[in-house]
Structures are given as structure tokens and as C-alpha cells.
Design a protein around this motif. Structure first.
Motif, PDB file in Angstrom:
ATOM      1  N   MET A 154       0.822  -1.215   0.000  1.00  0.00           N
ATOM      2  CA  MET A 154       0.000   0.000   0.000  1.00  0.00           C
ATOM      3  C   MET A 154       0.851   1.258   0.000  1.00  0.00           C
ATOM      4  SD  MET A 154      -3.397  -0.606   2.317  1.00  0.00           S
ATOM      5  CE  MET A 154      -2.492  -0.449   3.847  1.00  0.00           C
ATOM      6  N   LEU A 155       1.851   1.304   0.871  1.00  0.00           N
ATOM      7  CA  LEU A 155       2.683   2.510   0.957  1.00  0.00           C
ATOM      8  C   LEU A 155       3.527   2.684  -0.300  1.00  0.00           C
ATOM      9  CD1 LEU A 155       3.852   2.872   4.654  1.00  0.00           C
ATOM     10  CD2 LEU A 155       1.662   3.335   3.583  1.00  0.00           C
ATOM     11  N   GLU A 156       3.999   1.588  -0.851  1.00  0.00           N
ATOM     12  CA  GLU A 156       4.748   1.677  -2.109  1.00  0.00           C
ATOM     13  C   GLU A 156       3.848   2.200  -3.222  1.00  0.00           C
ATOM     14  OE1 GLU A 156       7.847   1.316  -2.798  1.00  0.00           O
ATOM     15  OE2 GLU A 156       8.747   0.196  -1.146  1.00  0.00           O
ATOM     16  N   THR A 157       2.580   1.824  -3.193  1.00  0.00           N
ATOM     17  CA  THR A 157       1.638   2.283  -4.216  1.00  0.00           C
ATOM     18  C   THR A 157       1.274   3.748  -3.999  1.00  0.00           C
ATOM     19  OG1 THR A 157       0.732   0.043  -4.368  1.00  0.00           O
ATOM     20  CG2 THR A 157      -0.576   1.802  -5.355  1.00  0.00           C
ATOM     21  N   LEU A 158       1.065   4.141  -2.742  1.00  0.00           N
ATOM     22  CA  LEU A 158       0.777   5.546  -2.431  1.00  0.00           C
ATOM     23  C   LEU A 158       1.889   6.446  -2.952  1.00  0.00           C
ATOM     24  CD1 LEU A 158      -0.574   5.761   1.247  1.00  0.00           C
ATOM     25  CD2 LEU A 158      -1.738   6.553  -0.814  1.00  0.00           C
ATOM     26  N   LEU A 192      -6.594   4.700  -3.365  1.00  0.00           N
ATOM     27  CA  LEU A 192      -5.847   3.503  -2.963  1.00  0.00           C
ATOM     28  C   LEU A 192      -6.774   2.391  -2.503  1.00  0.00           C
ATOM     29  CD1 LEU A 192      -2.911   2.342  -2.193  1.00  0.00           C
ATOM     30  CD2 LEU A 192      -3.580   2.977   0.136  1.00  0.00           C
ATOM     31  N   ILE A 193      -7.680   2.716  -1.568  1.00  0.00           N
ATOM     32  CA  ILE A 193      -8.542   1.669  -1.024  1.00  0.00           C
ATOM     33  C   ILE A 193      -9.588   1.210  -2.040  1.00  0.00           C
ATOM     34  CG2 ILE A 193      -8.199   2.430   1.357  1.00  0.00           C
ATOM     35  CD1 ILE A 193     -10.973   3.713   1.267  1.00  0.00           C
ATOM     36  N   GLY A 194      -9.812   2.022  -3.073  1.00  0.00           N
ATOM     37  CA  GLY A 194     -10.772   1.654  -4.105  1.00  0.00           C
ATOM     38  C   GLY A 194     -10.174   0.860  -5.252  1.00  0.00           C
ATOM     39  N   LEU A 195      -8.859   0.634  -5.234  1.00  0.00           N
ATOM     40  CA  LEU A 195      -8.214  -0.105  -6.325  1.00  0.00           C
ATOM     41  C   LEU A 195      -8.765  -1.526  -6.434  1.00  0.00           C
ATOM     42  CD1 LEU A 195      -4.375   0.725  -6.292  1.00  0.00           C
ATOM     43  CD2 LEU A 195      -6.018   1.175  -8.128  1.00  0.00           C
ATOM     44  N   LYS A 196      -8.935  -1.977  -7.671  1.00  0.00           N
ATOM     45  CA  LYS A 196      -9.421  -3.324  -7.956  1.00  0.00           C
ATOM     46  C   LYS A 196      -8.315  -4.152  -8.617  1.00  0.00           C
ATOM     47  CE  LYS A 196     -13.612  -1.852  -6.898  1.00  0.00           C
ATOM     48  NZ  LYS A 196     -14.246  -2.197  -5.602  1.00  0.00           N
ATOM     49  N   LEU A 197      -8.419  -5.451  -8.489  1.00  0.00           N
ATOM     50  CA  LEU A 197      -7.506  -6.324  -9.223  1.00  0.00           C
ATOM     51  C   LEU A 197      -7.630  -6.071 -10.724  1.00  0.00           C
ATOM     52  CD1 LEU A 197      -8.019  -9.670  -7.273  1.00  0.00           C
ATOM     53  CD2 LEU A 197      -5.958  -8.261  -7.265  1.00  0.00           C
ATOM     54  N   SER A 198      -8.859  -5.788 -11.146  1.00  0.00           N
ATOM     55  CA  SER A 198      -9.104  -5.543 -12.571  1.00  0.00           C
ATOM     56  C   SER A 198      -8.587  -4.191 -13.034  1.00  0.00           C
ATOM     57  CB  SER A 198     -10.603  -5.653 -12.870  1.00  0.00           C
ATOM     58  OG  SER A 198     -11.353  -4.772 -12.047  1.00  0.00           O
TER      59      SER A 198
END
Length: 298
Positions: free
Chosen positions: A138-142, A152-158
Motif C-alpha cells: 500500500m505505501l509503495e503504491t501511495l 488507494l482503497i478503491g483499487l481493484k484487481l481488474s
């Protein structure tokens, strides 16, 4: 027209016509709730159609005793938007906020972290616990993609298009954009998905949600805030750190390394480049470097 009816219609307008998110709508509605509560407390029996500029001015004056200039400006802006809607719908002829000026405020510069501070925060994550891999991803993505916490929290696998090097991000007003994602960030997401998420019991409706809590549901904004606050405490970081700090740091570090402002604007999802321009004010050395490199009389 009653206040609650006007507010309900206004919220529908913000959602349907302006395409605002639920968080933004709640923020706008809160300003109106404050005015309604003030009128009830002071026994003002006046409708949104008949309320005068003087009454609203008195409300703002009383509210200002407990608000700083920035919060006062936000309150006035929210009320002005509401009454502009009533004028637009022909409920009123004039906006009672037209003659009320907002207090002068300076542009607030966001807090940022150094690359070393970001590394230290991520190193403080306890990878011996299952949520450790998730928190690192998560932090790497932020930081790696410059996301808002809601994005961030709304990200989907798709939403993950790793083969193409992008993720699809749903921002404010459900507007979508594609953001580049580097190999290092992809690696940490894959580690989490393959070694942690794949072994979780996932609740119905969250099968496509990327970052899950221990109950197999979508993480909350508050939980991400808590994770970061605890990490900052663990390394004794004195700065006021939040998920948004990673987004600010993403933009600032790109600028410091000579990324152009337009590209940063697109990655952050800012509608106006004036919002992005705030990062120019963070690093005066960058401006000096630009002059030294490009000015004809250097």
C-alpha cells in the motif's frame, strides 16, 4: 421550501449534475447543516428562499469565532454554492452570499517527506505479520503512483495492467485516469496478492478489491491513516504524516528530478494545473536550477 427538502435536492444535484464523490457531497452538506442548526438554536424561522444576507452574515460572524481563516473561507464557499444552486433552479432571484467576502488566506504548502524518511517508514513495517506485506504494498503504491487514500482503497484487481505498466485509478467525481506503475511497486503488489491475499477468506462483493482487511473486506480510510501514524511513531518521525503526505512527496520528488508540471498534473488527476503548481513553491532550488540551465544570460 423547507431546509431539509432543499438540502436533499442539492445533494442530488451535486451527485448527478456535478458528479461529485460521496465525501465531497458530505463536506458540502455539512456547511448547510451548520447553518440549519444555527437557525434552530437561535429560533430563526426562515426558509432557504427567504433568508437574508444579514442573517447569513451574522451566522458567519458567530461561526468565525471558532474557525481559522481557511475554515471560514471553506464555509462561505460551501454556502455560496448552495444558494447558487437555488438561484439556478429559480427558487431565489439572488445569492445572499454575493456581497459576503471570504477572508484572505495564503496558499498552504503541503508537508513532504524525504526519500530517506519514506524508506524508513516502509522499513518499519513488520513483515512477520500477514498484514505487513499488504501495508508495504500500500505505501509503495501511495508513493509510487501518487494516489489519494480514497483511490488507494478503491483499487481493484481488474485495475492492474502490469503488462502495459499502468494502473487504472478512479478519482474524484468517479473520473478515471491511467497512472504509470514502476516494476518495484508491481513486485510488492504481486507479493501481497500471491502470498497473502490468495489465502484470505474474501467476503461477497469484495472479490475484486485489491487491499483487504483481516475480515476480507475493503480497508477504510481511517485504517490507512492509523497504519501510517503508527509507523511514524515507531521511527520517531516528528512530522505530521498522513496518506496525502506520500502523494505530496511523489509530486515534489518528481519535480525535483526535472519532471514537467503537465505530466505531474496528469498523474495526480488535477483538473487545473494551478493546483499542481503548488509544488513549484516547495523547492526553490529547482527554480534556481531552471534559470541556470535555460536563461540566455546565465
Amino acid at each position: 421550501m423547507k431546509w431539509q427538502t432543499a438540502l436533499k435536492d442539492y445533494k442530488t444535484y451535486l451527485k448527478i449534475e456535478r458528479g461529485l464523490s460521496e465525501n465531497s457531497i458530505s463536506s458540502y452538506a455539512l456547511d448547510i447543516y451548520k447553518l440549519i442548526q444555527y437557525l434552530e438554536t437561535n429560533n430563526f424561522e426562515v426558509s432557504p428562499i427567504k433568508i437574508s444576507s444579514e442573517t447569513i452574515q451574522q451566522f458567519i460572524y458567530d461561526a468565525a469565532k471558532q474557525l481559522n481563516a481557511r475554515s471560514q473561507s471553506r464555509l462561505i464557499s460551501g454556502l455560496r454554492s448552495f444558494f447558487s444552486y437555488l438561484v439556478f433552479e429559480d427558487y431565489r432571484e439572488t445569492n445572499p452570499l454575493d456581497l459576503i467576502e471570504s477572508p484572505k488566506i495564503g496558499r498552504k504548502l503541503p508537508d513532504t517527506l524525504s526519500e530517506e524518511e519514506i524508506d524508513n517508514l516502509i522499513k518499519a513495517i513488520d513483515l512477520s505479520k500477514p498484514e505487513g506485506e499488504r501495508n508495504r504494498a500500500m505505501l509503495e503504491t501511495l508513493y509510487g503512483c501518487g494516489l489519494r487514500v480514497s483511490e488507494l482503497i478503491g483499487l481493484k484487481l481488474s485495475d492492474l495492467f502490469f503488462a502495459e505498466g499502468f494502473i487504472k485509478v478512479t478519482g474524484k467525481g468517479d473520473k478515471q485516469r491511467f497512472v504509470p506503475i514502476v516494476n518495484a511497486t508491481q513486485k510488492y503488489i504481486n507479493l501481497y496478492v500471491q502470498h497473502i491475499r490468495n489465502h484470505q477468506t474474501i467476503q461477497a462483493g469484495f472479490e475484486d478489491t485489491l487491499f483487504l482487511n483481516r475480515r476480507g473486506k475493503q480497508l477504510t480510510r481511517a485504517m490507512v491513516f492509523t497504519i501510517i501514524k503508527n509507523l511514524a511513531k515507531a521511527i520517531d518521525l516528528k512530522k505530521n504524516v498522513s496518506p496525502h503526505t506520500f502523494r505530496h512527496s511523489f509530486a515534489t520528488h518528481l519535480l525535483e528530478n526535472d519532471a514537467d508540471l503537465r505530466s505531474i498534473q496528469l498523474m495526480l488527476g488535477h483538473e487545473s494545473i494551478t493546483t499542481t503548481e503548488i509544488y513549484v513553491h516547495l523547492d526553490k532550488s529547482h527554480l534556481t536550477k531552471v534559470i541556470e540551465e535555460f536563461h540566455p544570460r546565465k
